[in-house]
Design a protein around this motif. Structure first.
Motif, PDB file in Angstrom:
ATOM      1  N   ALA A  38      -0.992   3.067  15.579  1.00  0.00           N
ATOM      2  CA  ALA A  38      -1.194   3.033  14.121  1.00  0.00           C
ATOM      3  C   ALA A  38      -0.917   1.639  13.556  1.00  0.00           C
ATOM      4  O   ALA A  38      -1.579   1.215  12.613  1.00  0.00           O
ATOM      5  N   SER A  58      -8.319   3.746   4.488  1.00  0.00           N
ATOM      6  CA  SER A  58      -7.677   5.018   4.813  1.00  0.00           C
ATOM      7  C   SER A  58      -7.425   5.109   6.322  1.00  0.00           C
ATOM      8  O   SER A  58      -8.287   4.738   7.114  1.00  0.00           O
ATOM      9  N   GLY A  59      -6.240   5.557   6.684  1.00  0.00           N
ATOM     10  CA  GLY A  59      -5.911   5.733   8.104  1.00  0.00           C
ATOM     11  C   GLY A  59      -5.451   4.462   8.797  1.00  0.00           C
ATOM     12  O   GLY A  59      -5.268   4.444  10.018  1.00  0.00           O
ATOM     13  N   CYS A  60      -5.213   3.384   8.025  1.00  0.00           N
ATOM     14  CA  CYS A  60      -4.854   2.104   8.674  1.00  0.00           C
ATOM     15  C   CYS A  60      -3.372   2.005   9.001  1.00  0.00           C
ATOM     16  O   CYS A  60      -2.947   1.043   9.637  1.00  0.00           O
ATOM     17  N   GLY A  61      -2.579   2.959   8.522  1.00  0.00           N
ATOM     18  CA  GLY A  61      -1.161   2.950   8.900  1.00  0.00           C
ATOM     19  C   GLY A  61      -0.193   2.645   7.767  1.00  0.00           C
ATOM     20  O   GLY A  61       0.981   2.388   8.014  1.00  0.00           O
ATOM     21  N   LYS A  62      -0.662   2.730   6.510  1.00  0.00           N
ATOM     22  CA  LYS A  62       0.207   2.414   5.371  1.00  0.00           C
ATOM     23  C   LYS A  62       1.396   3.382   5.289  1.00  0.00           C
ATOM     24  O   LYS A  62       2.549   2.964   5.192  1.00  0.00           O
ATOM     25  N   HIS A 210      -4.246   2.868  -3.093  1.00  0.00           N
ATOM     26  CA  HIS A 210      -5.642   2.678  -2.729  1.00  0.00           C
ATOM     27  C   HIS A 210      -6.358   1.831  -3.770  1.00  0.00           C
ATOM     28  O   HIS A 210      -7.499   1.447  -3.599  1.00  0.00           O
TER      29      HIS A 210
HETATM   30  N1  LIG Z   1       2.506  12.347  13.035  1.00  0.00           N
HETATM   31  C1  LIG Z   1       1.389  11.780  13.531  1.00  0.00           C
HETATM   32  N2  LIG Z   1       1.001  12.033  14.798  1.00  0.00           N
HETATM   33  C2  LIG Z   1      -0.100  11.454  15.322  1.00  0.00           C
HETATM   34  N3  LIG Z   1      -0.903  10.611  14.639  1.00  0.00           N
HETATM   35  C3  LIG Z   1      -0.568  10.321  13.371  1.00  0.00           C
HETATM   36  C4  LIG Z   1       0.585  10.891  12.755  1.00  0.00           C
HETATM   37  N4  LIG Z   1       0.669  10.436  11.479  1.00  0.00           N
HETATM   38  C5  LIG Z   1      -0.395   9.624  11.320  1.00  0.00           C
HETATM   39  N5  LIG Z   1      -1.136   9.551  12.450  1.00  0.00           N
HETATM   40  C6  LIG Z   1      -2.338   8.726  12.665  1.00  0.00           C
HETATM   41  O1  LIG Z   1      -1.963   7.369  12.451  1.00  0.00           O
HETATM   42  C7  LIG Z   1      -2.982   6.679  11.722  1.00  0.00           C
HETATM   43  C8  LIG Z   1      -2.385   6.085  10.471  1.00  0.00           C
HETATM   44  O2  LIG Z   1      -2.038   7.135   9.575  1.00  0.00           O
HETATM   45  P1  LIG Z   1      -1.385   6.867   8.154  1.00  0.00           P
HETATM   46  O3  LIG Z   1      -1.116   8.179   7.545  1.00  0.00           O
HETATM   47  O4  LIG Z   1      -0.239   5.942   8.326  1.00  0.00           O
HETATM   48  O5  LIG Z   1      -2.569   6.111   7.409  1.00  0.00           O
HETATM   49  P2  LIG Z   1      -2.700   5.669   5.875  1.00  0.00           P
HETATM   50  O6  LIG Z   1      -3.068   4.236   5.861  1.00  0.00           O
HETATM   51  O7  LIG Z   1      -1.509   6.074   5.113  1.00  0.00           O
HETATM   52  O8  LIG Z   1      -3.968   6.522   5.416  1.00  0.00           O
HETATM   53  P3  LIG Z   1      -4.327   7.068   3.928  1.00  0.00           P
HETATM   54  O9  LIG Z   1      -4.760   5.861   3.145  1.00  0.00           O
HETATM   55  O10 LIG Z   1      -5.466   7.994   4.171  1.00  0.00           O
HETATM   56  O11 LIG Z   1      -3.121   7.728   3.358  1.00  0.00           O
HETATM   57  C9  LIG Z   1      -4.095   7.698  11.477  1.00  0.00           C
HETATM   58  O12 LIG Z   1      -5.075   7.534  12.457  1.00  0.00           O
HETATM   59  C10 LIG Z   1      -3.404   9.031  11.641  1.00  0.00           C
HETATM   60  O13 LIG Z   1      -4.298   9.994  12.142  1.00  0.00           O
END
Ligand SMILES: Nc1ncnc2c1ncn2[C@@H]1O[C@H](COP(=O)(O)OP(=O)(O)OP(=O)(O)O)[C@@H](O)[C@H]1O
Ligand SMILES: [Mg+2]
Length: 273
Positions: A38, A58-62, A210
């Protein structure tokens, strides 16, 4: 003192003023089905009193990064220091979290929600009352202290969550898209409110959003992450949040420098998709 010693002591002074330091942090999730990296090589120095806004696709790890700072996850490698000490791998009142969906206790009224952490720490009743009243006033909820959370609007619940976190006097406030579910007008009021609170309390805030305009209207330090695995691809410093007067943020949205920064960030993020 030699010039070398001088520069070392300068480095030490700078390090001392950093409330949070993120050093070479990677995070990999390992589930039964897959391994997901992540975050990759995150390095960030957060100065006391900064308002850090984090943007990225989205999904970048924030959220993952915020969860590491909160102590909900441990970095796979690297380290996170709060006041120069490694953070404990568990939630702590010094790292207060405000989520997108409020997490108020429905069985407690608003003042008891705000005072919950103080009660747990056995802060005497009189002092507790003063702290609760102070922060309820700061978020404009003094008249609702006896209300239950279901009697409040979405924006009011977020205000109560912010007051609850502040009542614990954290070193850093971590916010994960706290205004993401609010309508445009309420969002603007909440942005004014949090900017005002930040100015009054001098708290350090780490704020995920976002909304590029929101980041520009609030952040003294704007971070853009790449698509997964999240890496920092841009850091912008800004003094705009010191300048904006309450209720006047709309007039900055058309400012040429604001528009330029907004477009630059939007194209950077869309390139990631
Ligand atoms: N508990 C977990 N177990 C496995 N993978 C996870 C877990 N939590 C998040 N991920 C994966 O890690 C990556 C980053 O997730 P994260 O929720 O940090 O993204 P984000 O930037 O907050 O996205 P968003 O803008 O949609 O909230 C994603 O691919 C997600 O599927
Ligand atoms: Mg998220």
């Amino acid at each position: 003192m030699s010039p070398i010693n001088n520069s070392n002591s300068l480095t030490d002074t700078i390090a001392e003023k950093m409330v949070l330091q993120i050093k070479n942090v990677d995070l990999t999730y390992q589930t039964d089905k897959q391994v997901v990296t992540a975050l990759k090589n995150i390095n960030l120095q957060i100065k006391e009193g900064s308002f850090v806004c984090v943007l990225g696709p989205s999904g970048c790890g924030k959220t993952t990064l915020l969860r590491i700072l909160a102590g909900f996850h441990q970095a796979t490698s690297g380290e996170v220091l709060l006041d120069n000490k490694p953070i404990s791998p568990k939630p702590d009142r010094h790292r207060g979290v405000v989520f997108q969906q409020q997490m108020l206790y429905p069985w407690l009224n608003i003042e008891d929600n705000v005072g919950f952490g103080l009660k747990m720490r056995k802060v005497p009743m009189k002092e507790r009352r003063e702290i609760i009243d102070h922060y309820l006033e700061m978020v404009g909820l003094s008249q609702f202290k006896k209300a239950k959370s279901y009697e409040l609007s979405g924006g009011m619940k977020q205000r109560a969550s912010i007051a609850r976190v502040l009542a614990n006097d954290p070193r850093i406030v971590l916010m994960d898209e706290p205004f993401g579910a609010l309508d445009a007008m309420t969002k603007e009021q909440m942005q004014d409110n949090i900017r005002q609170i930040w100015r009054e309390t001098h708290k350090t805030i780490f704020f995920i959003t976002h909304d590029v305009e929101e980041a520009l209207l609030l952040g003294t330090h704007i971070i853009v992450l790449s698509s997964r695995p999240g890496r920092i691809i841009k850091e912008i410093h800004s003094d705009l949040p010191y300048k904006i007067q309450e209720g006047k943020s709309r007039m900055y949205r058309g400012d040429p420098d604001f528009v330029k920064k907004r477009e630059e960030i939007i194209s950077l993020i869309s390139l990631q998709h």
